[in-house]
Scaffold this motif. Structure first.
Motif, PDB file in Angstrom:
ATOM      1  N   ALA A  26       0.845  -1.190   0.000  1.00 23.27           N
ATOM      2  CA  ALA A  26       0.000   0.000   0.000  1.00 23.27           C
ATOM      3  C   ALA A  26       0.879   1.239   0.000  1.00 23.27           C
ATOM      4  N   GLN A  27       0.481   2.209  -0.767  1.00 20.56           N
ATOM      5  CA  GLN A  27       1.246   3.440  -0.859  1.00 20.56           C
ATOM      6  C   GLN A  27       0.303   4.571  -1.221  1.00 20.56           C
ATOM      7  N   THR A  28       0.830   5.757  -1.233  1.00 25.03           N
ATOM      8  CA  THR A  28       0.001   6.880  -1.643  1.00 25.03           C
ATOM      9  C   THR A  28      -0.121   6.865  -3.156  1.00 25.03           C
ATOM     10  N   ALA A  29      -1.039   7.644  -3.676  1.00 21.37           N
ATOM     11  CA  ALA A  29      -1.325   7.656  -5.100  1.00 21.37           C
ATOM     12  C   ALA A  29      -0.112   8.081  -5.916  1.00 21.37           C
ATOM     13  N   ARG A  93      -2.982   0.070  -4.211  1.00 27.59           N
ATOM     14  CA  ARG A  93      -2.645  -1.294  -3.812  1.00 27.59           C
ATOM     15  C   ARG A  93      -2.353  -2.159  -5.023  1.00 27.59           C
ATOM     16  N   ASP A  94      -1.441  -3.087  -4.823  1.00 30.26           N
ATOM     17  CA  ASP A  94      -1.160  -4.119  -5.819  1.00 30.26           C
ATOM     18  C   ASP A  94      -1.814  -5.388  -5.304  1.00 30.26           C
ATOM     19  N   VAL A  95      -2.826  -5.867  -6.034  1.00 26.99           N
ATOM     20  CA  VAL A  95      -3.534  -7.087  -5.657  1.00 26.99           C
ATOM     21  C   VAL A  95      -3.386  -8.060  -6.826  1.00 26.99           C
ATOM     22  N   ALA A  96      -2.631  -9.100  -6.589  1.00 26.96           N
ATOM     23  CA  ALA A  96      -2.400 -10.133  -7.604  1.00 26.96           C
ATOM     24  C   ALA A  96      -1.889  -9.551  -8.917  1.00 26.96           C
TER      25      ALA A  96
END
Length: 141
Positions: A26-29, A93-96
């Motif tokens: 998770a990170q900022t935009a 977020r990076d999800v899969a």
């Protein structure tokens, strides 16, 4: 009684897992992602559906075919995006292997909505590959 197909169960399970999965990295935009989302929302505020359609991925462009069709879908299905009161980008977020930008929109009546924007990198920069309205989590205590 309706029969639930295995394919429907799989889609439901995948969507539930994705929405409940903790953010990975998770990170900022990202500035490019922010510019894409904000650019589309600004175009929608002005009813400039041609410009708003420019921010969509090729998949979305093919699905709706024309900017007027896209505009109709947004007006009917995403009124909070068409006429937002306030927009705030939350975590990316990076999800899969897919990037999802969480966005909080307060509509013109003061209701808050959480949405996930699926982002993809295209030859000309970031593009929006879909938007999901997330379930209302209810009051937070």
């Amino acid at each position: 009684m309706r029969r639930i197909t295995p394919a429907l169960c799989l889609v439901t399970a995948l969507l539930s897992a994705q929405l409940s999965a903790p953010p990975l990295a998770a990170q900022t935009a990202d500035p490019g992602i922010s510019a894409t989302i904000n650019g589309q929302i600004e175009a929608l505020r002005k009813d400039d559906f041609d410009r708003a359609f420019d921010f969509a991925s090729p998949t979305i462009r093919q699905l709706f075919g024309t900017a007027p069709n896209f505009g109709t879908m947004v007006r009917q299905g995403y009124p909070m995006v068409h006429r937002p009161g306030a927009v705030r980008l939350l975590e990316l977020r990076d999800v899969a292997g897919r990037l999802w930008q969480r966005v909080m929109i307060t509509d013109t009546e003061g209701r808050t909505h959480l949405l996930d924007y699926e982002m993809q990198q295209g030859p000309g920069g970031w593009q929006i590959n879909g938007v999901q309205i997330l379930p209302d989590p209810g009051p937070m205590i």
